[in-house]
Every structure is written in structure tokens, then in C-alpha cells.
Design a protein around this motif. Structure first.
Motif, PDB file in Angstrom:
ATOM      1  N   VAL A  77       0.840  -1.193   0.000  1.00 14.44           N
ATOM      2  CA  VAL A  77       0.000   0.000   0.000  1.00 14.44           C
ATOM      3  C   VAL A  77       0.876   1.245   0.000  1.00 14.44           C
ATOM      4  CG1 VAL A  77      -1.734   1.282   1.314  1.00 14.44           C
ATOM      5  CG2 VAL A  77      -1.818  -1.201   1.271  1.00 14.44           C
ATOM      6  N   LYS A  78       0.529   2.208  -0.847  1.00 20.81           N
ATOM      7  CA  LYS A  78       1.248   3.484  -0.840  1.00 20.81           C
ATOM      8  C   LYS A  78       0.780   4.295   0.358  1.00 20.81           C
ATOM      9  CE  LYS A  78       2.468   7.488  -3.585  1.00 20.81           C
ATOM     10  NZ  LYS A  78       2.343   8.171  -4.870  1.00 20.81           N
ATOM     11  N   ILE A  79       1.752   4.736   1.175  1.00 19.98           N
ATOM     12  CA  ILE A  79       1.430   5.493   2.382  1.00 19.98           C
ATOM     13  C   ILE A  79       1.452   6.987   2.103  1.00 19.98           C
ATOM     14  CG2 ILE A  79       2.111   5.970   4.748  1.00 19.98           C
ATOM     15  CD1 ILE A  79       3.561   3.265   4.716  1.00 19.98           C
ATOM     16  N   ALA A  80       2.536   7.451   1.483  1.00 20.38           N
ATOM     17  CA  ALA A  80       2.690   8.889   1.272  1.00 20.38           C
ATOM     18  C   ALA A  80       3.695   9.139   0.159  1.00 20.38           C
ATOM     19  CB  ALA A  80       3.163   9.555   2.555  1.00 20.38           C
ATOM     20  N   LYS A  88      11.980  14.735  10.451  1.00 21.18           N
ATOM     21  CA  LYS A  88      11.467  14.818  11.820  1.00 21.18           C
ATOM     22  C   LYS A  88       9.976  15.157  11.851  1.00 21.18           C
ATOM     23  CE  LYS A  88      15.707  15.517  14.247  1.00 21.18           C
ATOM     24  NZ  LYS A  88      16.355  16.112  15.385  1.00 21.18           N
ATOM     25  N   GLN A  89       9.251  14.511  10.970  1.00 25.04           N
ATOM     26  CA  GLN A  89       7.796  14.592  10.963  1.00 25.04           C
ATOM     27  C   GLN A  89       7.234  13.181  10.942  1.00 25.04           C
ATOM     28  OE1 GLN A  89       6.229  16.880   7.683  1.00 25.04           O
ATOM     29  NE2 GLN A  89       5.225  18.265   9.107  1.00 25.04           N
ATOM     30  N   ALA A  90       5.995  13.042  11.401  1.00 29.03           N
ATOM     31  CA  ALA A  90       5.346  11.733  11.440  1.00 29.03           C
ATOM     32  C   ALA A  90       3.980  11.816  10.772  1.00 29.03           C
ATOM     33  CB  ALA A  90       5.204  11.258  12.876  1.00 29.03           C
ATOM     34  N   LEU A  91       3.525  10.669  10.299  1.00 35.83           N
ATOM     35  CA  LEU A  91       2.226  10.579   9.635  1.00 35.83           C
ATOM     36  C   LEU A  91       1.538   9.306  10.123  1.00 35.83           C
ATOM     37  CD1 LEU A  91       0.333  11.530   7.240  1.00 35.83           C
ATOM     38  CD2 LEU A  91       1.568   9.863   5.871  1.00 35.83           C
ATOM     39  N   VAL A  92       0.277   9.438  10.511  1.00 38.35           N
ATOM     40  CA  VAL A  92      -0.499   8.273  10.948  1.00 38.35           C
ATOM     41  C   VAL A  92      -1.187   7.667   9.727  1.00 38.35           C
ATOM     42  CG1 VAL A  92      -2.426   7.484  12.372  1.00 38.35           C
ATOM     43  CG2 VAL A  92      -0.874   9.225  13.245  1.00 38.35           C
ATOM     44  N   LEU A 104       4.288   6.503  10.438  1.00 40.13           N
ATOM     45  CA  LEU A 104       5.407   6.641   9.511  1.00 40.13           C
ATOM     46  C   LEU A 104       6.232   7.830   9.975  1.00 40.13           C
ATOM     47  CD1 LEU A 104       6.876   5.965   6.820  1.00 40.13           C
ATOM     48  CD2 LEU A 104       5.319   7.592   5.733  1.00 40.13           C
ATOM     49  N   ILE A 105       7.544   7.621  10.145  1.00 36.17           N
ATOM     50  CA  ILE A 105       8.426   8.663  10.665  1.00 36.17           C
ATOM     51  C   ILE A 105       9.581   8.854   9.692  1.00 36.17           C
ATOM     52  CG2 ILE A 105       9.897   9.349  12.594  1.00 36.17           C
ATOM     53  CD1 ILE A 105       8.248   7.282  14.267  1.00 36.17           C
ATOM     54  N   ARG A 106       9.856  10.106   9.375  1.00 34.89           N
ATOM     55  CA  ARG A 106      11.027  10.415   8.538  1.00 34.89           C
ATOM     56  C   ARG A 106      12.132  10.871   9.481  1.00 34.89           C
ATOM     57  NH1 ARG A 106      11.026  13.620   2.830  1.00 34.89           N
ATOM     58  NH2 ARG A 106      13.076  12.875   2.181  1.00 34.89           N
ATOM     59  N   THR A 107      13.142  10.019   9.675  1.00 37.93           N
ATOM     60  CA  THR A 107      14.200  10.318  10.634  1.00 37.93           C
ATOM     61  C   THR A 107      15.289  11.209  10.047  1.00 37.93           C
ATOM     62  OG1 THR A 107      15.300   8.260  10.049  1.00 37.93           O
ATOM     63  CG2 THR A 107      13.829   8.216  11.957  1.00 37.93           C
ATOM     64  N   ASN A 108      15.596  11.056   8.775  1.00 41.39           N
ATOM     65  CA  ASN A 108      16.528  11.973   8.101  1.00 41.39           C
ATOM     66  C   ASN A 108      16.124  12.065   6.631  1.00 41.39           C
ATOM     67  OD1 ASN A 108      17.794   9.817   6.666  1.00 41.39           O
ATOM     68  ND2 ASN A 108      19.086   9.412   8.447  1.00 41.39           N
ATOM     69  N   GLU A 109      16.953  12.690   5.826  1.00 40.89           N
ATOM     70  CA  GLU A 109      16.581  12.973   4.429  1.00 40.89           C
ATOM     71  C   GLU A 109      16.253  11.720   3.628  1.00 40.89           C
ATOM     72  OE1 GLU A 109      15.384  15.369   1.581  1.00 40.89           O
ATOM     73  OE2 GLU A 109      16.212  16.156   3.439  1.00 40.89           O
ATOM     74  N   ASN A 110      16.959  10.619   3.892  1.00 40.19           N
ATOM     75  CA  ASN A 110      16.770   9.411   3.092  1.00 40.19           C
ATOM     76  C   ASN A 110      16.226   8.213   3.874  1.00 40.19           C
ATOM     77  OD1 ASN A 110      17.776  10.612   0.723  1.00 40.19           O
ATOM     78  ND2 ASN A 110      19.861  10.356   1.493  1.00 40.19           N
ATOM     79  N   GLU A 111      15.861   8.398   5.122  1.00 44.53           N
ATOM     80  CA  GLU A 111      15.443   7.255   5.927  1.00 44.53           C
ATOM     81  C   GLU A 111      14.033   7.442   6.492  1.00 44.53           C
ATOM     82  OE1 GLU A 111      16.880   4.710   9.820  1.00 44.53           O
ATOM     83  OE2 GLU A 111      18.237   6.173   8.949  1.00 44.53           O
ATOM     84  N   PHE A 112      13.228   6.408   6.282  1.00 47.15           N
ATOM     85  CA  PHE A 112      11.879   6.349   6.825  1.00 47.15           C
ATOM     86  C   PHE A 112      11.772   5.085   7.674  1.00 47.15           C
ATOM     87  CE2 PHE A 112      11.455   8.749   2.937  1.00 47.15           C
ATOM     88  CZ  PHE A 112      10.517   9.726   3.228  1.00 47.15           C
ATOM     89  N   VAL A 113      11.043   5.168   8.792  1.00 43.58           N
ATOM     90  CA  VAL A 113      10.709   3.997   9.597  1.00 43.58           C
ATOM     91  C   VAL A 113       9.220   4.046   9.900  1.00 43.58           C
ATOM     92  CG1 VAL A 113      12.977   3.654  10.652  1.00 43.58           C
ATOM     93  CG2 VAL A 113      11.328   5.158  11.754  1.00 43.58           C
ATOM     94  N   ALA A 114       8.635   2.870  10.105  1.00 42.23           N
ATOM     95  CA  ALA A 114       7.208   2.809  10.432  1.00 42.23           C
ATOM     96  C   ALA A 114       6.986   1.717  11.470  1.00 42.23           C
ATOM     97  CB  ALA A 114       6.387   2.538   9.188  1.00 42.23           C
ATOM     98  N   TYR A 115       6.124   2.017  12.424  1.00 42.06           N
ATOM     99  CA  TYR A 115       5.792   1.082  13.488  1.00 42.06           C
ATOM    100  C   TYR A 115       4.287   1.082  13.714  1.00 42.06           C
ATOM    101  CZ  TYR A 115      10.724   1.697  14.589  1.00 42.06           C
ATOM    102  OH  TYR A 115      12.082   1.762  14.510  1.00 42.06           O
ATOM    103  N   SER A 116       3.820   0.015  14.334  1.00 42.75           N
ATOM    104  CA  SER A 116       2.443   0.007  14.804  1.00 42.75           C
ATOM    105  C   SER A 116       2.336   1.080  15.872  1.00 42.75           C
ATOM    106  CB  SER A 116       2.088  -1.356  15.400  1.00 42.75           C
ATOM    107  OG  SER A 116       0.844  -1.294  16.048  1.00 42.75           O
ATOM    108  N   GLN A 117       1.229   1.797  15.890  1.00 41.31           N
ATOM    109  CA  GLN A 117       1.081   2.877  16.858  1.00 41.31           C
ATOM    110  C   GLN A 117       0.582   2.369  18.206  1.00 41.31           C
ATOM    111  OE1 GLN A 117      -1.594   6.069  15.776  1.00 41.31           O
ATOM    112  NE2 GLN A 117      -0.424   7.549  16.941  1.00 41.31           N
ATOM    113  N   LYS A 118       0.258   1.086  18.299  1.00 44.56           N
ATOM    114  CA  LYS A 118      -0.241   0.521  19.553  1.00 44.56           C
ATOM    115  C   LYS A 118       0.930   0.064  20.421  1.00 44.56           C
ATOM    116  CE  LYS A 118      -4.576  -1.237  17.694  1.00 44.56           C
ATOM    117  NZ  LYS A 118      -5.358  -2.462  17.445  1.00 44.56           N
ATOM    118  N   GLY A 171       7.124   7.512  -3.960  1.00 46.33           N
ATOM    119  CA  GLY A 171       6.496   7.452  -2.653  1.00 46.33           C
ATOM    120  C   GLY A 171       7.054   6.391  -1.741  1.00 46.33           C
ATOM    121  N   VAL A 172       6.395   6.274  -0.588  1.00 44.47           N
ATOM    122  CA  VAL A 172       6.758   5.299   0.437  1.00 44.47           C
ATOM    123  C   VAL A 172       5.634   4.276   0.497  1.00 44.47           C
ATOM    124  CG1 VAL A 172       7.335   4.973   2.866  1.00 44.47           C
ATOM    125  CG2 VAL A 172       7.963   7.095   1.726  1.00 44.47           C
ATOM    126  N   TYR A 173       5.994   2.984   0.425  1.00 44.18           N
ATOM    127  CA  TYR A 173       5.022   1.901   0.393  1.00 44.18           C
ATOM    128  C   TYR A 173       5.210   0.976   1.580  1.00 44.18           C
ATOM    129  CZ  TYR A 173       4.252   3.245  -4.460  1.00 44.18           C
ATOM    130  OH  TYR A 173       3.946   3.941  -5.588  1.00 44.18           O
TER     131      TYR A 173
END
Length: 182
Positions: A77-80, A88-92, A104-118, A171-173
Motif C-alpha cells: 500500500v502506498k502510504i505517502a 522529523k515529521q510523522a504521519l499516521v 510513519l516517521i522520517r528520521t533523516n533525508e533518506n530514511e523512513f521507519v514505520a511502526y504500529s502505533q499501539k 512514494g513510500v510503500y
């Protein structure tokens, strides 16, 4: 012949005679001595119904587990868009279905991480704290490392489930869910 066993007679709660009772009490008599008495048949019925409820609950859990395993791979699924999220921004978002909130969290210019919010402690929603590079569970002050998802303080003992990502130009999938053990 009058039976002297008190359990065989209806006794009003205020112990007055039947003629002195209000009309509503005559319509709804209370068998005070019998009120606390439970027959074997009633107890057995309660025991059977409670056991049946537990069996139905266990069967429901087993069926949901079986259905979850049969679904196979989660969808991609495409997230954003990449430019939609600044550093340093996040998206639910919700993945793999609408009942699972993720972050979904963008930690630096080229790195994204995503976790369950629970939170893995009691399923409260975690929020990012970018200054401390951690995720906070406000319910019981649990903290998770933002880069790994592992618990760093508080009651949580298990890491957050990580959403595997594929970053492309457009995008980020989200491609799957990693359930990790400490």
C-alpha cells in the motif's frame, strides 16, 4: 399442623404481617429465606452456561487466528509521497487494515521507519518525541527507541511491530509487518 421450618415460609423483609404490607409488596412477594438458597439445578445450569461461554470465546480466538494465517501476505500500500513528509515529521496511517493504526516517521533525508502505533504494553497510542529520538506511550510513560522500536524505559517489554517499507521515487510503500521478539 404448622411447619416450623423457616425456609418453607415467605417472610417479608420488614417482618410485618401480610395485612400490614403495602399493596406493591403483595403483588411482588419476596421469599427472604429462599433468596440466598441456590439449588443444584441452578448451579449446574450456571456452570454449564459459563463453560459454554468460555468454549465459544476460545473457538472464536482460534477461528480468528486461523483466518489471519490464511490471509497470507499483507498488501503493498502506498502510504505517502516522499515530499509529503519533512524530516522529523510523522504521519499516521492504517496498515494492513483499517483497525491497525501505524506511524510513519522520517528520521533523516533518506530514511523512513514505520511502526504500529499501539504500545505493546496496553495498546495505547504512541507519539514521537523527535528531540529525544524516542516514541512515548503516555498511558504509563513507556518509551521506545525511534530507530529500532525496542523498549527503552517503562512497562513495555516487547518491541513495537515494525512495518516494512519500500521507498521509491514516487512514494513510500508499506509491504509487510515484522512481529519481533525481544
Amino acid at each position: 399442623m404448622i411447619d416450623s421450618d423457616p425456609e418453607l415460609h415467605t417472610v417479608p423483609p420488614d417482618r410485618q404481617s401480610d395485612g400490614q404490607q403495602p399493596r406493591w409488596r403483595r403483588d411482588f412477594p419476596i421469599d427472604w429465606p429462599q433468596d440466598h438458597y441456590v439449588a443444584r439445578r441452578d448451579f449446574t445450569k450456571f456452570l454449564c452456561l459459563t463453560s459454554f461461554a468460555f468454549v465459544v470465546g476460545q473457538c472464536t480466538i482460534a477461528f480468528q487466528n486461523w483466518r489471519r494465517k490464511r490471509r497470507g501476505e499483507p498488501p503493498i500500500v502506498k502510504i505517502a509521497d516522499r515530499q509529503q513528509l519533512a524530516v522529523k515529521q510523522a504521519l499516521v496511517f492504517h496498515y494492513p487494515d483499517e483497525s491497525e493504526p501505524c506511524l510513519l516517521i522520517r528520521t533523516n533525508e533518506n530514511e523512513f521507519v514505520a511502526y504500529s502505533q499501539k504500545c505493546t504494553h496496553l495498546a495505547c497510542a504512541v507519539t514521537p518525541e523527535f528531540d529525544a529520538n524516542q516514541l512515548l506511550c503516555p498511558c504509563h510513560r513507556g518509551f521506545f527507541d525511534m530507530t529500532t522500536g525496542r523498549p527503552s524505559a517503562g512497562p513495555p517489554r516487547r518491541p513495537l511491530p515494525r512495518i516494512t517499507l519500500r521507498v521509491r521515487r514516487d512514494g513510500v510503500y508499506a509491504t509487510g509487518v515484522e512481529r519481533r521478539v525481544v
